[in-house]
Design a protein around this motif. Structure first.
Motif, PDB file in Angstrom:
ATOM      1  N   ASP A   1      32.161  19.674  34.240  1.00 51.88           N
ATOM      2  CA  ASP A   1      32.239  20.166  35.618  1.00 51.88           C
ATOM      3  C   ASP A   1      31.723  19.078  36.578  1.00 51.88           C
ATOM      4  O   ASP A   1      30.566  18.689  36.513  1.00 51.88           O
ATOM      5  CB  ASP A   1      31.392  21.437  35.737  1.00 51.88           C
ATOM      6  CG  ASP A   1      31.433  22.022  37.136  1.00 51.88           C
ATOM      7  OD1 ASP A   1      32.065  23.081  37.303  1.00 51.88           O
ATOM      8  OD2 ASP A   1      30.843  21.421  38.066  1.00 51.88           O
ATOM      9  N   GLU A   2      32.633  18.618  37.440  1.00 49.98           N
ATOM     10  CA  GLU A   2      32.313  17.489  38.319  1.00 49.98           C
ATOM     11  C   GLU A   2      31.130  17.742  39.254  1.00 49.98           C
ATOM     12  O   GLU A   2      30.324  16.849  39.502  1.00 49.98           O
ATOM     13  CB  GLU A   2      33.529  17.152  39.180  1.00 49.98           C
ATOM     14  CG  GLU A   2      34.256  15.905  38.724  1.00 49.98           C
ATOM     15  CD  GLU A   2      35.376  15.566  39.681  1.00 49.98           C
ATOM     16  OE1 GLU A   2      35.085  15.211  40.831  1.00 49.98           O
ATOM     17  OE2 GLU A   2      36.543  15.692  39.259  1.00 49.98           O
ATOM     18  N   PHE A   3      31.058  18.958  39.778  1.00 51.13           N
ATOM     19  CA  PHE A   3      29.976  19.298  40.711  1.00 51.13           C
ATOM     20  C   PHE A   3      28.619  19.248  40.008  1.00 51.13           C
ATOM     21  O   PHE A   3      27.670  18.625  40.480  1.00 51.13           O
ATOM     22  CB  PHE A   3      30.240  20.689  41.314  1.00 51.13           C
ATOM     23  CG  PHE A   3      29.113  21.201  42.168  1.00 51.13           C
ATOM     24  CD1 PHE A   3      28.878  20.651  43.430  1.00 51.13           C
ATOM     25  CD2 PHE A   3      28.285  22.229  41.710  1.00 51.13           C
ATOM     26  CE1 PHE A   3      27.826  21.118  44.216  1.00 51.13           C
ATOM     27  CE2 PHE A   3      27.237  22.697  42.499  1.00 51.13           C
ATOM     28  CZ  PHE A   3      27.000  22.146  43.755  1.00 51.13           C
ATOM     29  N   ILE A   4      28.544  19.869  38.845  1.00 47.86           N
ATOM     30  CA  ILE A   4      27.292  19.869  38.067  1.00 47.86           C
ATOM     31  C   ILE A   4      26.903  18.433  37.712  1.00 47.86           C
ATOM     32  O   ILE A   4      25.745  18.041  37.826  1.00 47.86           O
ATOM     33  CB  ILE A   4      27.459  20.684  36.748  1.00 47.86           C
ATOM     34  CG1 ILE A   4      27.882  22.112  37.044  1.00 47.86           C
ATOM     35  CG2 ILE A   4      26.197  20.596  35.881  1.00 47.86           C
ATOM     36  CD1 ILE A   4      26.816  23.143  37.077  1.00 47.86           C
ATOM     37  N   ILE A   5      27.886  17.650  37.288  1.00 47.89           N
ATOM     38  CA  ILE A   5      27.617  16.254  36.902  1.00 47.89           C
ATOM     39  C   ILE A   5      27.047  15.480  38.083  1.00 47.89           C
ATOM     40  O   ILE A   5      26.037  14.781  37.952  1.00 47.89           O
ATOM     41  CB  ILE A   5      28.909  15.573  36.372  1.00 47.89           C
ATOM     42  CG1 ILE A   5      29.274  16.161  35.006  1.00 47.89           C
ATOM     43  CG2 ILE A   5      28.753  14.046  36.283  1.00 47.89           C
ATOM     44  CD1 ILE A   5      30.613  15.728  34.460  1.00 47.89           C
ATOM     45  N   GLU A   6      27.651  15.637  39.254  1.00 47.37           N
ATOM     46  CA  GLU A   6      27.197  14.847  40.409  1.00 47.37           C
ATOM     47  C   GLU A   6      25.789  15.274  40.861  1.00 47.37           C
ATOM     48  O   GLU A   6      24.924  14.415  41.089  1.00 47.37           O
ATOM     49  CB  GLU A   6      28.192  14.947  41.572  1.00 47.37           C
ATOM     50  CG  GLU A   6      27.754  14.072  42.734  1.00 47.37           C
ATOM     51  CD  GLU A   6      28.885  13.603  43.634  1.00 47.37           C
ATOM     52  OE1 GLU A   6      30.036  14.019  43.452  1.00 47.37           O
ATOM     53  OE2 GLU A   6      28.586  12.795  44.546  1.00 47.37           O
ATOM     54  N   VAL A   7      25.555  16.568  40.952  1.00 48.46           N
ATOM     55  CA  VAL A   7      24.228  17.029  41.404  1.00 48.46           C
ATOM     56  C   VAL A   7      23.152  16.632  40.385  1.00 48.46           C
ATOM     57  O   VAL A   7      22.088  16.123  40.749  1.00 48.46           O
ATOM     58  CB  VAL A   7      24.219  18.556  41.666  1.00 48.46           C
ATOM     59  CG1 VAL A   7      22.818  19.029  42.030  1.00 48.46           C
ATOM     60  CG2 VAL A   7      25.183  18.918  42.788  1.00 48.46           C
ATOM     61  N   ALA A   8      23.444  16.810  39.096  1.00 47.41           N
ATOM     62  CA  ALA A   8      22.452  16.461  38.063  1.00 47.41           C
ATOM     63  C   ALA A   8      22.200  14.957  38.035  1.00 47.41           C
ATOM     64  O   ALA A   8      21.057  14.514  37.904  1.00 47.41           O
ATOM     65  CB  ALA A   8      22.923  16.952  36.694  1.00 47.41           C
ATOM     66  N   ALA A   9      23.267  14.155  38.187  1.00 53.10           N
ATOM     67  CA  ALA A   9      23.091  12.696  38.184  1.00 53.10           C
ATOM     68  C   ALA A   9      22.256  12.272  39.390  1.00 53.10           C
ATOM     69  O   ALA A   9      21.373  11.414  39.278  1.00 53.10           O
ATOM     70  CB  ALA A   9      24.451  12.003  38.186  1.00 53.10           C
TER      71      ALA A   9
END
Ligand code: NI
Length: 216
Positions: free
Chosen positions: A48-56
């Protein structure tokens, strides 16, 4: 209703403010490289792109290294921020699990099981600890912590506990054997494994040159 873009913008501003003047190699540029690399990996590996970006973006906020060794204080700061943005409790949980699981805790310490998104963020973060940038960051960190560059009399250690690992004061060259050279075999995704191979070779070449100059 807050859109995902608005949440990402808010998160970027928060992290930038927190890490802008960081001097141990975990600065805002590191975060941006990890975000970009994680997005690139996700193009072939999914998640999930959104989860990846926020977590990164948030992956280093609670790290002990950036909170004067006080991980609890770091986690509180992270949770306070996550409670301020419009995400569901499930998403918050997912992000927290990723951030708690990505960090390297010592060569002999067992790693957490991560979600696809977590595996991607971990790979991106670890790739930034390798290659030319990894070498630069490692010496920046060592200098900041008053560590020697190298001492032939101090052997690297395989740390079996996180406390042991994080309290190490060994010379920076030892960190190659205690972490950096072990990362190639700890990549989760196929995409990252390929990039890691090249960056690993660069570090091996650097060390060969380093010892040949040392012993000249
Ligand atoms: Ni990081």
């Amino acid at each position: 209703m807050t859109s995902k873009e608005e949440i990402i913008t808010k998160t970027r501003l928060f992290v930038k403010k927190e890490l802008e003047n960081e001097a141990t190699g975990h600065d805002w540029w590191h975060i941006q490289r990890v975000v970009n690399m994680a997005k690139n990996i996700s193009k072939t590996e999914g998640g999930d792109e959104f989860i990846i970006e926020v977590a990164a973006l948030l992956h280093d906020i609670s790290d002990y290294k950036l909170n004067n060794g006080d991980e609890k204080k770091g986690i509180e700061k992270l949770e306070t921020f996550l409670n301020e943005i419009a995400i569901s409790p499930e998403t918050k949980e997912e992000i927290l699990n990723i951030i708690n699981g990505v960090s390297y805790k010592g060569a002999g310490v067992k790693e957490e099981t991560l979600s696809v998104e977590g595996k991607i963020v971990q790979d991106a973060d670890r790739l930034d600890a390798m290659g030319a940038i990894g070498i630069a960051r490692t010496f920046a960190y060592g200098g900041n912590k008053n560590r020697a560059i190298y001492s032939p009399n101090i052997d690297p250690k395989i740390h079996t506990s996180f406390i042991d690992y994080k309290s190490s004061t060994a010379p920076t060259i030892n960190h190659f054997y205690e972490k950096l050279l072990l990362l190639k075999n700890r990549m989760n995704t196929k995409t990252a494994k390929k990039i890691a191979k090249e960056r690993h070779q660069f570090m091996e070449d650097f060390l060969t040159q380093f010892y040949s100059e040392w012993n000249a």
